[in-house]
Design a protein around this motif. Sequence first.
Motif, short mmCIF file in Angstrom:
data_model
loop_
_atom_site.label_atom_id
_atom_site.label_comp_id
_atom_site.label_asym_id
_atom_site.label_seq_id
_atom_site.Cartn_x
_atom_site.Cartn_y
_atom_site.Cartn_z
N ILE B 29 -15.55 -39.27 -16.25
CA ILE B 29 -16.26 -38.95 -17.48
C ILE B 29 -17.44 -39.90 -17.65
O ILE B 29 -18.54 -39.50 -18.03
CB ILE B 29 -15.32 -39.02 -18.70
N GLY B 30 -17.22 -41.18 -17.32
CA GLY B 30 -18.30 -42.16 -17.42
C GLY B 30 -19.47 -41.78 -16.53
O GLY B 30 -20.63 -41.83 -16.93
N HIS B 33 -21.34 -38.87 -18.01
CA HIS B 33 -22.20 -39.31 -19.10
C HIS B 33 -23.48 -39.91 -18.55
O HIS B 33 -24.56 -39.68 -19.09
CB HIS B 33 -21.48 -40.34 -19.97
N GLY B 34 -23.34 -40.69 -17.47
CA GLY B 34 -24.52 -41.32 -16.89
C GLY B 34 -25.52 -40.30 -16.39
O GLY B 34 -26.73 -40.50 -16.52
N LEU B 36 -25.77 -37.09 -17.36
CA LEU B 36 -26.07 -36.00 -18.28
C LEU B 36 -27.18 -36.33 -19.26
O LEU B 36 -27.83 -35.44 -19.78
CB LEU B 36 -24.79 -35.71 -19.08
#
Lengths: 179, 203
Positions: B29-30, B33-34, B36
């Motif tokens: 998920i991290g 996020h990076g 996106l």
Amino acid sequence: MQPDSIFVITAAVVVAVILASAATHKLRAPARFANQVEDYQLLPRALVRPVSRLVPFVEVAVAFALLVPASRHIAALAAAALLAGYALAIGINLWRGRRDIDCGCAGPEQAQPIRPVLLARNAVLVSLALVASLAPHSRELGFFDGFVVIAAAAVALLVYAAADGLMANAPRLLKLIGR
Amino acid sequence: MEALIVSNVLLWCLLIALAFAVMGLVRQIGVLHGRLAPAGALMVDKGVAVNEPAPQVTAADRHGRPVNFGYAGEKAQLLFFLSPTCPICKSLLPAIKSIAKAQADRLDVIYVSDGDMDAQKALIAEHNLEDATYVVGPEVGMTYQIGKLPYAALVDKAGVLRSKGLVNSREHLDSLFEVEHLGSATLQQYLHNHTHSHGAHNH
């Protein structure tokens, strides 16, 4: 109250590993850590460099002392004091309203602004260190107890890493949904 | 007793595996996020208003044939403003070409550029744009008030400017079609209005 040795030793191992990994991040990028210490604006300028040099070594020393039964009690109290000190530093800056500074909690990929939830995280770590400082109920430890200690410490550390990752992601998620 | 110990060992092993899986998910998920973070073509200037009739202008393409911009027609128009000296424009050309191919039945893609003809020819040869409508000249860019490149504008069949913006990636390009569909000027504006109406419901 005398808890079973397994609780005490597991708590000591978990806190030791967390402190040691925090220290490696700080030792690998000393300049970055010095900037973070400066950002907290709690120390006079002359003390920033020496303190940021000293902190990782203190963390490593406490981590090793936690693994030795003879020094476990003292080291656990020292770790609790250290973690409570970090919480205090975060708390003071939150109280000042400076929510945009990097917490400096974990490695560079886990940069996150300071938030009240970090105080809760440190409270959990302090209570873990306090458990490690208790004198255990003495009994013969067998091979199976060793296995349980290692397995429980591994699970606790993985869950800690996952919780830390979720906390680092939370501000980015909020940014993504536009709050 | 033996059975209990075996079951306990097994449970611990499975619990460790589960904790690994959870940690792996959080890390993924991290990373997402990076990757996106920035989305939506940027609208940096005022220029021509979106959802208004597009300015009408006629310019000659590089073979001297007239091309109409902003008139009602059979197909929508995607205007892609580029320059041979702009590296990001070139990196977007494959995406533009794939959009042109995929939507050939409803969309005319028109390349608009300005400047040195030899450089244009080199670009056209390099990217296989011989068959594309390619306009060289300042008229269109000035009419649409294009200040920065690469820029794209989407004009629908009725001659209404549906969306426009500075495009730096495939995602930005796609966002133009997305906002055409949603009826907002930019993705940012759509998100803004969307959260606002949500807020209104909550209070």
